[in-house]
Design a protein around this motif. Structure first.
Motif, PDB file in Angstrom:
ATOM      1  N   ARG A 322       0.786  -1.136  -0.015  1.00 30.65           N
ATOM      2  CA  ARG A 322      -0.044  -0.064  -0.024  1.00 30.65           C
ATOM      3  C   ARG A 322       0.887   1.286   0.013  1.00 30.65           C
ATOM      4  O   ARG A 322       1.897   1.311   0.809  1.00 30.65           O
ATOM      5  CB  ARG A 322      -0.920  -0.042   1.312  1.00 30.65           C
ATOM      6  N   LEU A 323       0.455   2.183  -0.953  1.00 30.03           N
ATOM      7  CA  LEU A 323       1.310   3.445  -0.957  1.00 30.03           C
ATOM      8  C   LEU A 323       0.777   4.322  -0.133  1.00 30.03           C
ATOM      9  O   LEU A 323      -0.377   4.816  -0.332  1.00 30.03           O
ATOM     10  CB  LEU A 323       1.394   3.732  -2.669  1.00 30.03           C
ATOM     11  N   TYR A 324       1.527   5.134   0.491  1.00 32.12           N
ATOM     12  CA  TYR A 324       1.087   6.356   1.267  1.00 32.12           C
ATOM     13  C   TYR A 324       1.621   7.548   0.572  1.00 32.12           C
ATOM     14  O   TYR A 324       2.450   7.951  -0.249  1.00 32.12           O
ATOM     15  CB  TYR A 324       1.870   6.578   2.480  1.00 32.12           C
ATOM     16  N   LEU A 325       0.396   8.318   0.333  1.00 33.86           N
ATOM     17  CA  LEU A 325       0.452   9.510  -0.362  1.00 33.86           C
ATOM     18  C   LEU A 325      -0.205  10.850   0.491  1.00 33.86           C
ATOM     19  O   LEU A 325      -1.332  10.951   0.742  1.00 33.86           O
ATOM     20  CB  LEU A 325      -0.456   9.427  -1.795  1.00 33.86           C
ATOM     21  N   PRO A 326       0.703  11.632   0.842  1.00 32.26           N
ATOM     22  CA  PRO A 326       0.070  12.635   1.930  1.00 32.26           C
ATOM     23  C   PRO A 326      -0.624  13.658   1.026  1.00 32.26           C
ATOM     24  O   PRO A 326      -0.295  14.045   0.029  1.00 32.26           O
ATOM     25  CB  PRO A 326       1.586  13.190   2.434  1.00 32.26           C
ATOM     26  N   PRO A 327      -1.613  14.208   1.730  1.00 36.79           N
ATOM     27  CA  PRO A 327      -2.350  15.187   1.191  1.00 36.79           C
ATOM     28  C   PRO A 327      -1.864  16.484   0.952  1.00 36.79           C
ATOM     29  O   PRO A 327      -1.113  16.925   1.866  1.00 36.79           O
ATOM     30  CB  PRO A 327      -3.839  15.160   1.701  1.00 36.79           C
ATOM     31  N   MET A 328      -2.340  17.457   0.154  1.00 37.17           N
ATOM     32  CA  MET A 328      -1.881  18.894   0.217  1.00 37.17           C
ATOM     33  C   MET A 328      -2.844  19.560   1.209  1.00 37.17           C
ATOM     34  O   MET A 328      -4.112  19.158   1.473  1.00 37.17           O
ATOM     35  CB  MET A 328      -1.866  19.370  -1.020  1.00 37.17           C
ATOM     36  N   ALA A 329      -2.427  20.523   1.775  1.00 36.75           N
ATOM     37  CA  ALA A 329      -3.266  21.363   2.617  1.00 36.75           C
ATOM     38  C   ALA A 329      -4.806  21.735   1.903  1.00 36.75           C
ATOM     39  O   ALA A 329      -5.588  21.707   2.778  1.00 36.75           O
ATOM     40  CB  ALA A 329      -2.493  22.730   2.970  1.00 36.75           C
ATOM     41  N   TYR A 330      -4.950  21.677   0.751  1.00 34.43           N
ATOM     42  CA  TYR A 330      -6.072  22.453   0.218  1.00 34.43           C
ATOM     43  C   TYR A 330      -7.102  21.279   0.165  1.00 34.43           C
ATOM     44  O   TYR A 330      -8.413  21.496   0.149  1.00 34.43           O
ATOM     45  CB  TYR A 330      -5.893  23.049  -1.368  1.00 34.43           C
ATOM     46  N   ASP A 331      -6.629  20.006   0.202  1.00 35.96           N
ATOM     47  CA  ASP A 331      -7.469  18.777  -0.124  1.00 35.96           C
ATOM     48  C   ASP A 331      -8.690  18.949  -1.057  1.00 35.96           C
ATOM     49  O   ASP A 331      -9.873  19.137  -0.685  1.00 35.96           O
ATOM     50  CB  ASP A 331      -8.029  18.795   1.274  1.00 35.96           C
ATOM     51  N   TYR A 483       0.346  16.422   7.050  1.00 37.21           N
ATOM     52  CA  TYR A 483       1.551  17.499   6.833  1.00 37.21           C
ATOM     53  C   TYR A 483       1.882  17.532   5.279  1.00 37.21           C
ATOM     54  O   TYR A 483       1.999  16.680   4.772  1.00 37.21           O
ATOM     55  CB  TYR A 483       2.722  17.143   7.883  1.00 37.21           C
ATOM     56  N   ASN A 484       2.449  18.877   5.085  1.00 35.96           N
ATOM     57  CA  ASN A 484       3.021  18.753   3.767  1.00 35.96           C
ATOM     58  C   ASN A 484       3.965  20.220   3.769  1.00 35.96           C
ATOM     59  O   ASN A 484       3.859  20.916   4.853  1.00 35.96           O
ATOM     60  CB  ASN A 484       1.925  19.007   2.736  1.00 35.96           C
ATOM     61  N   PRO A 485       4.421  20.246   2.470  1.00 35.76           N
ATOM     62  CA  PRO A 485       5.498  21.403   2.461  1.00 35.76           C
ATOM     63  C   PRO A 485       5.101  22.927   2.932  1.00 35.76           C
ATOM     64  O   PRO A 485       5.725  23.558   3.210  1.00 35.76           O
ATOM     65  CB  PRO A 485       6.174  21.441   1.189  1.00 35.76           C
ATOM     66  N   THR A 486       3.582  23.061   2.821  1.00 34.49           N
ATOM     67  CA  THR A 486       3.218  24.563   3.090  1.00 34.49           C
ATOM     68  C   THR A 486       3.312  24.673   4.446  1.00 34.49           C
ATOM     69  O   THR A 486       3.098  25.980   4.748  1.00 34.49           O
ATOM     70  CB  THR A 486       1.706  24.578   2.423  1.00 34.49           C
ATOM     71  N   ASP A 487       3.086  23.767   5.387  1.00 27.82           N
ATOM     72  CA  ASP A 487       3.399  23.705   6.743  1.00 27.82           C
ATOM     73  C   ASP A 487       4.408  24.651   7.166  1.00 27.82           C
ATOM     74  O   ASP A 487       4.582  25.433   8.066  1.00 27.82           O
ATOM     75  CB  ASP A 487       3.189  22.485   7.438  1.00 27.82           C
ATOM     76  N   SER A 488       5.609  24.302   6.268  1.00 27.33           N
ATOM     77  CA  SER A 488       7.107  24.894   6.582  1.00 27.33           C
ATOM     78  C   SER A 488       6.949  26.436   6.469  1.00 27.33           C
ATOM     79  O   SER A 488       7.522  27.314   7.098  1.00 27.33           O
ATOM     80  CB  SER A 488       8.221  24.273   5.951  1.00 27.33           C
ATOM     81  N   ASP A 489       6.246  26.704   5.360  1.00 26.37           N
ATOM     82  CA  ASP A 489       5.961  28.246   5.019  1.00 26.37           C
ATOM     83  C   ASP A 489       5.480  28.766   6.126  1.00 26.37           C
ATOM     84  O   ASP A 489       5.648  30.075   6.790  1.00 26.37           O
ATOM     85  CB  ASP A 489       5.219  28.445   3.963  1.00 26.37           C
ATOM     86  N   ARG A 490       4.418  28.204   6.917  1.00 22.46           N
ATOM     87  CA  ARG A 490       3.546  29.028   8.219  1.00 22.46           C
ATOM     88  C   ARG A 490       4.447  28.921   9.486  1.00 22.46           C
ATOM     89  O   ARG A 490       4.416  29.790   9.847  1.00 22.46           O
ATOM     90  CB  ARG A 490       2.403  28.081   8.330  1.00 22.46           C
ATOM     91  N   TRP A 491       5.258  27.948   9.448  1.00 21.24           N
ATOM     92  CA  TRP A 491       6.137  27.931  10.645  1.00 21.24           C
ATOM     93  C   TRP A 491       7.174  28.922  10.700  1.00 21.24           C
ATOM     94  O   TRP A 491       7.585  29.476  11.368  1.00 21.24           O
ATOM     95  CB  TRP A 491       6.802  26.551  10.774  1.00 21.24           C
ATOM     96  N   LYS A 492       7.648  29.081   9.425  1.00 22.83           N
ATOM     97  CA  LYS A 492       8.706  30.072   9.116  1.00 22.83           C
ATOM     98  C   LYS A 492       8.316  31.494   9.599  1.00 22.83           C
ATOM     99  O   LYS A 492       8.764  32.245  10.434  1.00 22.83           O
ATOM    100  CB  LYS A 492       9.317  30.303   7.759  1.00 22.83           C
ATOM    101  N   GLN A 532       6.672  12.211   7.704  1.00 20.43           N
ATOM    102  CA  GLN A 532       5.272  12.916   8.455  1.00 20.43           C
ATOM    103  C   GLN A 532       5.856  13.121  10.128  1.00 20.43           C
ATOM    104  O   GLN A 532       5.271  14.010  10.690  1.00 20.43           O
ATOM    105  CB  GLN A 532       4.031  12.091   8.493  1.00 20.43           C
ATOM    106  N   ILE A 533       6.630  12.126  10.754  1.00 19.44           N
ATOM    107  CA  ILE A 533       6.785  12.354  11.982  1.00 19.44           C
ATOM    108  C   ILE A 533       7.854  13.547  12.132  1.00 19.44           C
ATOM    109  O   ILE A 533       7.795  14.180  13.037  1.00 19.44           O
ATOM    110  CB  ILE A 533       7.547  11.041  12.470  1.00 19.44           C
ATOM    111  N   TRP A 534       8.853  13.732  11.204  1.00 22.24           N
ATOM    112  CA  TRP A 534       9.742  14.710  11.292  1.00 22.24           C
ATOM    113  C   TRP A 534       8.836  16.198  11.399  1.00 22.24           C
ATOM    114  O   TRP A 534       9.177  17.180  12.040  1.00 22.24           O
ATOM    115  CB  TRP A 534      10.604  15.004  10.099  1.00 22.24           C
ATOM    116  N   PHE A 535       7.865  16.211  10.423  1.00 23.53           N
ATOM    117  CA  PHE A 535       6.770  17.530  10.423  1.00 23.53           C
ATOM    118  C   PHE A 535       6.141  17.690  11.704  1.00 23.53           C
ATOM    119  O   PHE A 535       6.001  18.431  12.070  1.00 23.53           O
ATOM    120  CB  PHE A 535       5.906  17.464   9.311  1.00 23.53           C
TER     121      PHE A 535
END
Length: 671
Positions: A322-331, A483-492, A532-535
């Motif tokens: 089974r392949l894990y594909l993380p969703p983007m923030a906008y879903d 979690y997705n790369p857009t979270d890092s922008d918000r955290w910055k 995802q755990i890193w995020f």
């Protein structure tokens, strides 16, 4: 505008214009720095409706602000974010994120210089990464209107295409001028006519009547793909005399790509694909055997599992994990159905499944589609006697009562910890197949022979639940899988407000992650379940910084020139200290801790190419020198020990300025 470029005045008391990027009929575009976001680069698009009188101008700006609301609906990592509409002394600017990287026009020009062009593999990958983006835009009612190599940037950070310069912004200006009764809403004062769409890339219905639809964008994307493939401009690919495309005679392509492009650029809109998703599916479905890995390179990953490809098993029908594909923030899955799934594939060689996995990761991450391959119905054929190792068989009567209870207990515990079961399944699968590479791509049966492996899977799941419970907050666990790369922008943005850089935040998160998963930390994006755990760890570190748990500002009282901070660090724990100092002051740092147990970083207020930092993850524990800049310096201490350790940090300066309030404002910290 020149005086602003010299830094004499900030637009909106915030934006410093660096240079002009382009001129337009109804406004120019500038590169600027955001002084409220640590000199972060951004784009300013000036809105100049060219209407007479202040009242008309105010009305035009009000109408534009109202009509521009649709831009704020866009929330996709391959579209620069629209930040705000800025008014400044009667002028109106649209503020947008800056994307670093060359346009595809620039990339093509470089190749043309030595008679080169894009390969078929590269263009297939380009389409795979762009079609999901168009599917998202069309799902929220937005048509770009001006897709071309000039309006697509290959982002330096990850190599993905980013769509810029929405033609809809120009249309908004025209609409406003029309509502104000301007006789020639498309024509500027200098006689220049604003064209919505680029000749050669825009289809006939758009250029002649202004009619746009999703099919308009698909046509422009198809022409763009042809230009990249051939290295020729659109007029060189069309035979005006015979009124038809001449490109089929000019280039050798696979049947699949030839058919897809032919339909994308069909003259009649009804003959094109009904949606970007169906075009994507056609490109995928036409290859029941996975495409070559060169056609579907995934984004860089933060962790690369050291798992060799599984050996060939030609005599056994198997199903991929089974392949894990993380969703983007906008879903977008709430409004957009995912493209049809790929034709079922039987593994015929050691390279097939990794290639398909790379393809699906590329498609899934680029489009934000969170869907899963069903290993039973999709690949296994007759599923009798086949059981997923993910625990979904908790009620399987062929299993012992003890095993069923064990699996149900895992589900119950995951729910109690707010851990999504699908995410836990994917995380466990990742580690299970790393530990059992010979089982990669297979499913476990419910027969006694596989009971030890099922028990191993359950044990891995239980171990990860222990880890998640002990190391993450409930809120952080609840978002695992999302979690997705857009979270890092918000955290910055959040940590920058504390005079902390993203580098310091990443030091804290990397230290925690490395303590939990030694050897897995590297640069990249969210691609595998363990990422995802890193995020999640980073999210908790942001919260700790904001609460002051791991952040201390070191100040010096009048007459004092030295400060000592001390405490204890648990394994993987870190602390950030900030000091507001001036250039040419002398700073001395001394870290006392058990040998080889800590790492020390010292970050400057404004990193430059020649001075990105003073220390970065250094094993040394002392530093002394003259400070090169004024502003907030960050001192980050992290533990690399396996047990709790005591530490003491001494910071000493000379020429301490007592009245910090009267000190000139320090340069803003870079993200």
């Amino acid at each position: 505008m020149a005086e602003t470029g010299q830094g004499e005045r900030l637009l909106g008391k915030r934006y410093r214009v660096l240079r002009q990027l382009s001129r337009g009929s109804f406004g120019d575009t500038y590169l600027a720095e955001d002084s409220h976001r640590f000199q972060e680069l951004c784009i300013l698009k000036e809105f100049n409706p060219q209407v007479p009188g202040k009242l008309a101008l105010d009305k035009a700006q009000t109408l534009f602000e109202r009509e521009a609301n649709i831009l704020y609906q866009i929330n996709h990592p391959q579209v620069p974010r629209f930040r705000e509409l800025l008014r400044d002394e009667g002028r109106l600017f649209l503020v947008q994120d800056y994307v670093e990287g060359p346009t595809y026009r620039e990339l093509l020009d470089r190749r043309r210089a030595y008679d080169g062009r894009f390969s078929e593999a590269e263009v297939v990958q380009f389409l795979m990464q762009t079609l999901p983006l168009l599917q998202y835009l069309h799902s929220i009612g937005i048509v770009h209107r001006d897709i071309s190599p000039d309006n697509l940037i290959q982002r330096n950070a990850d190599g993905r295409p980013v769509l810029i310069d929405f033609g809809g912004v120009k249309q908004l200006v025209v609409n406003v001028r029309h509502q104000l009764g301007v006789a020639q809403p498309y024509q500027a004062a200098d006689g220049t006519v604003t064209r919505l769409g680029t000749v050669g890339y825009a289809p006939e219905e758009q250029l002649q009547s202004g009619q746009v639809s999703p099919a308009t964008d698909l046509y422009a994307l198809g022409v763009t793909a042809l230009v990249l493939l051939t290295g020729k401009d659109p007029e060189e690919l069309y035979d005006d005399r015979r009124d038809r495309w001449s490109w089929p005679e000019q280039i050798e392509l696979s049947d699949t790509l030839r058919q897809v492009i032919t339909r994308l650029i069909a003259h009649n809109p009804e003959d094109r694909y009904p949606s970007a998703g169906q075009a994507l599916a056609a490109l995928n479905l036409a290859h029941p055997d996975p495409l070559s890995t060169a056609w579907a390179q995934p984004m860089p990953v933060r962790m690369q599992p050291a798992v060799p490809p599984p050996p060939p098993e030609p005599t056994v029908a198997v199903a991929p994990a089974r392949l894990y594909l993380p969703p983007m923030a906008y879903d977008p899955t709430a409004t957009v159905a995912p493209p049809p799934r790929a034709v079922p594939v039987q593994k015929t060689s050691s390279g097939c499944w990794p290639a398909l996995a790379g393809l699906l990761l590329t498609v899934g991450v680029a489009g934000g589609l969170w869907w899963w391959l069903d290993p039973l119905s999709q690949f296994a054929g007759d599923s009798s006697g086949v059981v997923s190792p993910d625990g979904s068989d908790a009620s399987n009567p062929n299993l012992s009562e003890a095993e069923r209870d064990r699996k149900q207990a895992l589900r119950d515990r995951a729910a109690a910890l707010s851990v999504d079961w699908s995410y836990l399944t994917s995380l466990t699968d990742q580690f299970f197949f790393e530990q059992n590479p010979n089982r990669q791509g297979t499913q476990l049966t419910d027969q006694p022979a596989d009971e030890p492996l099922r028990a191993e899977w359950d044990a891995i799941a239980a171990q990860h639940l222990d880890l998640l419970e002990a190391n993450l907050s409930t809120d952080a666990r609840n978002r695992l899988g999302r979690y997705n790369p857009t979270d890092s922008d918000r955290w910055k943005s959040q940590v920058n407000a504390l005079f902390v850089s993203s580098k310091a935040l990443y030091d804290l998160a990397d230290a925690r992650f490395n303590q939990l998963f030694p050897g897995r930390v590297s640069e990249g994006f969210v691609e595998t379940p363990v990422d995802q755990i890193w995020f999640a760890l980073a999210q908790d570190q942001v919260n700790a910084l904001e609460s002051g748990t791991n952040l201390t500002e070191i100040t010096f009282e009048q007459g004092a020139f030295s400060q000592q901070q001390q405490g204890n660090l648990n394994p993987g724990q870190g602390q950030v200290y900030i000091l507001n100092l001036s250039a040419e002051q002398l700073l001395r740092l001394n870290l006392q801790a058990p040998p080889d147990s800590t790492r020390l970083s010292v970050y400057v207020p404004v990193p430059t190419e020649t001075l990105p930092h003073i220390l970065a993850d250094a094993e040394q524990n002392t530093w002394a020198g003259e400070l090169p800049q004024s502003g907030y310096y960050e001192v980050v201490v992290v533990s690399r020990a396996s047990n709790p350790i005591p530490y003491s940090l001494t910071a000493a300066v000379d020429n301490v300025i007592d009245d910090i309030i009267n000190r000139p404002a320090p340069p803003e910290k870079d993200n």
